[in-house]
Scaffold this motif. Structure first.
Motif, short mmCIF file in Angstrom:
data_model
loop_
_atom_site.label_atom_id
_atom_site.label_comp_id
_atom_site.label_asym_id
_atom_site.label_seq_id
_atom_site.Cartn_x
_atom_site.Cartn_y
_atom_site.Cartn_z
N THR A 185 4.63 -1.58 6.69
CA THR A 185 3.69 -1.79 5.60
C THR A 185 2.25 -1.67 6.08
O THR A 185 1.39 -1.12 5.37
CB THR A 185 3.90 -3.17 4.94
OG1 THR A 185 3.76 -4.19 5.92
CG2 THR A 185 5.26 -3.26 4.28
N MET A 203 -6.30 -4.38 -4.09
CA MET A 203 -5.74 -5.65 -3.65
C MET A 203 -5.54 -6.60 -4.83
O MET A 203 -4.56 -7.33 -4.88
CB MET A 203 -6.70 -6.29 -2.66
CG MET A 203 -6.19 -6.73 -1.32
SD MET A 203 -4.61 -6.21 -0.82
CE MET A 203 -3.84 -7.78 -0.72
N ASP A 238 -2.44 -5.57 -6.60
CA ASP A 238 -1.28 -6.05 -5.82
C ASP A 238 -1.05 -7.54 -6.05
O ASP A 238 0.09 -7.99 -6.18
CB ASP A 238 -1.47 -5.80 -4.33
CG ASP A 238 -1.37 -4.33 -3.98
OD1 ASP A 238 -0.80 -3.57 -4.77
OD2 ASP A 238 -1.86 -3.96 -2.89
#
Length: 100
Positions: free
Chosen positions: A12, A43, A46
């Motif tokens: 990742t 971000m 996410d």
């Protein structure tokens, strides 16, 4: 298991670094501050996806019979004799170390 988790973590991180390199090489932004804001936006997206997944997660309780059936009858009887008040797995190596 530890090496599998480490490999997943490194994979990742590698994908994240690849995204950074591709966006930096494409030179989509004139100012580096705009590029940082774009990364912070990614971000935030996410974070929202993770929050939604955590909100809809359904925890499954296993019945005690399933947990008890995973132990062998021999180890359960031996554990009850050595450790009458404790439950868990008996560790022969520990007892050998304490008999010095």
């Amino acid at each position: 298991m530890k090496s599998v988790l480490q490999a997943a973590w490194l994979l990742t991180v590698a994908f994240g670094n690849l995204i950074v390199v591709v966006i930096a090489k494409l030179r989509l932004f004139n100012k580096q501050s705009l590029e940082f804001f774009m990364f912070s936006g990614l971000m935030a997206i996410d974070m929202l996806i993770f929050a939604a997944m955590a909100y809809y997660y359904k925890y499954v309780n296993q019945p005690q019979e399933v947990l008890d059936s995973e132990k062998s009858p021999e180890s359960t009887e031996k554990d009850a004799k050595v450790y009458p008040k404790l439950s868990g797995v008996h560790n022969e190596g520990f007892l050998e170390d304490t008999k010095m």
